[in-house]
Motif scaffolding. Sequence first.
Motif, PDB file in Angstrom:
ATOM      1  N   PHE A 351       0.827  -1.208   0.000  1.00 25.99           N
ATOM      2  CA  PHE A 351       0.000   0.000   0.000  1.00 25.99           C
ATOM      3  C   PHE A 351       0.864   1.263   0.000  1.00 25.99           C
ATOM      4  O   PHE A 351       0.348   2.365   0.138  1.00 25.99           O
ATOM      5  N   THR A 628      -9.216  -5.819  -6.166  1.00 24.28           N
ATOM      6  CA  THR A 628      -9.028  -4.440  -5.701  1.00 24.28           C
ATOM      7  C   THR A 628      -7.588  -4.228  -5.254  1.00 24.28           C
ATOM      8  O   THR A 628      -6.967  -3.190  -5.548  1.00 24.28           O
ATOM      9  N   LEU A 632      -4.720  -1.646  -6.743  1.00 22.13           N
ATOM     10  CA  LEU A 632      -3.952  -0.705  -5.910  1.00 22.13           C
ATOM     11  C   LEU A 632      -2.453  -0.932  -6.078  1.00 22.13           C
ATOM     12  O   LEU A 632      -1.678   0.011  -6.229  1.00 22.13           O
ATOM     13  N   SER A 642       2.406   6.995  -1.767  1.00 23.82           N
ATOM     14  CA  SER A 642       1.218   6.417  -2.376  1.00 23.82           C
ATOM     15  C   SER A 642      -0.063   7.034  -1.827  1.00 23.82           C
ATOM     16  O   SER A 642      -0.172   7.306  -0.635  1.00 23.82           O
ATOM     17  N   SER A 644      -2.565   5.307  -1.577  1.00 21.65           N
ATOM     18  CA  SER A 644      -3.220   4.184  -0.899  1.00 21.65           C
ATOM     19  C   SER A 644      -2.923   4.157   0.587  1.00 21.65           C
ATOM     20  O   SER A 644      -3.528   3.383   1.326  1.00 21.65           O
ATOM     21  N   GLU A 645      -1.970   4.975   1.053  1.00 21.13           N
ATOM     22  CA  GLU A 645      -1.548   4.900   2.449  1.00 21.13           C
ATOM     23  C   GLU A 645      -2.708   5.190   3.393  1.00 21.13           C
ATOM     24  O   GLU A 645      -2.950   4.447   4.356  1.00 21.13           O
ATOM     25  N   GLU A 647      -5.834   4.963   2.731  1.00 26.64           N
ATOM     26  CA  GLU A 647      -6.821   3.896   2.552  1.00 26.64           C
ATOM     27  C   GLU A 647      -6.453   2.686   3.406  1.00 26.64           C
ATOM     28  O   GLU A 647      -7.316   2.037   3.999  1.00 26.64           O
ATOM     29  N   PHE A 648      -5.167   2.393   3.493  1.00 22.03           N
ATOM     30  CA  PHE A 648      -4.692   1.269   4.308  1.00 22.03           C
ATOM     31  C   PHE A 648      -5.099   1.460   5.764  1.00 22.03           C
ATOM     32  O   PHE A 648      -5.667   0.564   6.393  1.00 22.03           O
TER      33      PHE A 648
END
Length: 732
Positions: A351, A628, A632, A642, A644-645, A647-648
């Motif tokens: 992530f 998903t 990512l 990122s 996505s951090e 989101e993690f």
Amino acid sequence: MAKFNPNDFLECHTNDVLNVLKSMKSAFPWIPKLSRDDIWELLFYSILLHDIGKCAIGFQKAGAKGKIWGYRHEVLSAAFTQFLDYDAETKNLIALAILTHHRYLSELPVPTRVEEFVWDGYLEKVNELLKNADYIEEVFLPKVPYWEGYILGKRSGKFKLPSDWKNKLKGYDFDDLMNWYERNCKAHRDVLIFLKGLLNAADHLASAGEISLRSLPFIAETLELKIPREKWRPLQEKANNVRGNLLLRAPTGYGKTEAALLWADANAYRQKKGISNRIFYVLPYKASINAMHERLLSYFKSPELVGILHSSSNYYLYSSSLEYKRLSSLYQKIFTPFKVTTPFQIMKAFFGVGFFEMTLSELANSLLIFDEIHAYEPNVLGIILAMLEILNGYGSRTMIMSATLPSFIEELFAEVISPKELKVSNEEADRFTRHRVRIIEGNMEENLEELAEQFKANGLMPALIACNTVDRAMETYKRLKAKGYRVMLIHSRFTYGDREELERKLRSNLNGYDFVVATQVIEVSLDISFKTILTEPAPLDALIQRFGRVNRQGWKQGKIADVHILTRGSEKDEKVYKPYRIVRQSVKILEELNEDFLWESSIPELVSEAYSSVEKELVESVLDYKQTAFDLFDGLQPLKRSGSEQEFYKMFQGLEIIPSRFAGEVSKLIDAGKGIEVHRYLVPIPYWKLFAIQKELGNVFTYDKKHRMMIANLKYSHKLGLLNESEENEIF
């Protein structure tokens, strides 16, 4: 100086980092195959130049006064890569690794000629560096041939300063470098990951005072010191002969951990001094991770060889009287060969959390052991499957093991890692049978007092009372306490300090209690054995984990203990277990076994049957999460922070709050520099619970900016834990 307080000369620090490189080169011979043949040479020059920007006189003066310079030295260092005798592409790779060895590209003031102010700032700092040009030419540069010979085995002469190097330094084209990165990042993704990841790792280790990696001693030989080879069980012996991925199923108590260690020994890269692969032993819960760390330390002795990583491992090390500051730092680095951890610590890399390139570099050719794999929700399983599929391409090997894995989960893993399979024979499994099923019609409210009296009359204390929710556990505790029984309550909403104290009391004086009332935390935490259990209904695999706390060593004497399962839970259980028909099906299966032994050989088939009605939707859910995760991961760019951090953290982490009664004490600890002690007062709360409390009681949470802590204006009891009552209400 490269560092201050304590002082460390630039050439000394560079030498230390190169020593780490030498150790890595020996330990990880597979890296060139996964990136490019000359990766070690590129890494050598990345290390050689990574801190040369610190020669700037402004950096030196600021550091000597204990101040921050205010400019990134790695920007100046990257400009020196133009003097390497490589093609433009290779020089750009090295420059990018150097440029981002402390900060990601989005966090750096990368000089651009488009912005005159930014470019003038760069030129000003170059002039500061050139005031120490004589050091670079007369002290640093003459050492390069020696370092080349020491690391590369030859004097390559790839780094030379031309006569006009000072002017060329001022003309370095950062715009061209960044444009090249945007065009070529994906094509050079693996090289950038390893180049930055290993540069980070070497720099961090040298800065921590370590100049080499640790290797694990040969595992089979180490185990034999405690368990002679002739006493190895059949499946342990077989695991030691499996090459490649493995799926192992065996009953609780069989010795799956030792089987996993022997599998790792068979698949490890062996050198004269030991095993150099990084081994990750992955478990779902902190309590089982802590217990496993202690167990592995009993084999390998040194905490430098066996590390631990989870969100509160610092406090675990501190409370274990280990050298927590040094060890917790080293466990974050490529230093310790064996780490016990959660899947979330590994997921971080995928992530883009933290120095993710360093983690990905360590995961290359690693050995991954996933224990208690049945315990994960579909979202986590999907991400694990995606990670394993990617890591297969990096040479990693995986072992999956469980006592209660539904067949459809086995099939999902089989599709990804194509494992060999080892399963205990029915005859051998049944030797571990130690429970008889007793179905109790009704719920906890209707049956508690009568069964408590029966347990007492039949000498079945201490007994475990397992509840599905904290609220039900609190109610049950209060009812038993009112009847005069010696009772302990344990659940997830105690402070870590109180939870630790409760578990210590159980380990040291279990027989001092008639009943222990607990939630799911008891399924995985303590190595203690009750005489019987009364449990609310749950999915069959979860129930079997609960039964595992009863008559734990009974199989040795052929002793059978009764396990009592209620047919109904509370209304809130449907929010805990989704879809709830798994619970109904589990109860139905156990009703058919009422008064009969729960044969260990039958458990895998029974668990699969319990999930049969929801198998299709669970598989779809797992595969959706897997896709998903792939999407990512595919968007993850090395050298960039990122998106996505966040989101993690939203997906997997709740909050840790301070009950208001402890806020003053915690503030004093922080102000006194004893922040590690704060952990004792934290209560973990998932986000859904936070929102539920706010909906019921209003805004009872406040954030203390000064001490950076969330305070809950809720009542707290050392015997009951955090209560759903605001501090203004009277306590019962």
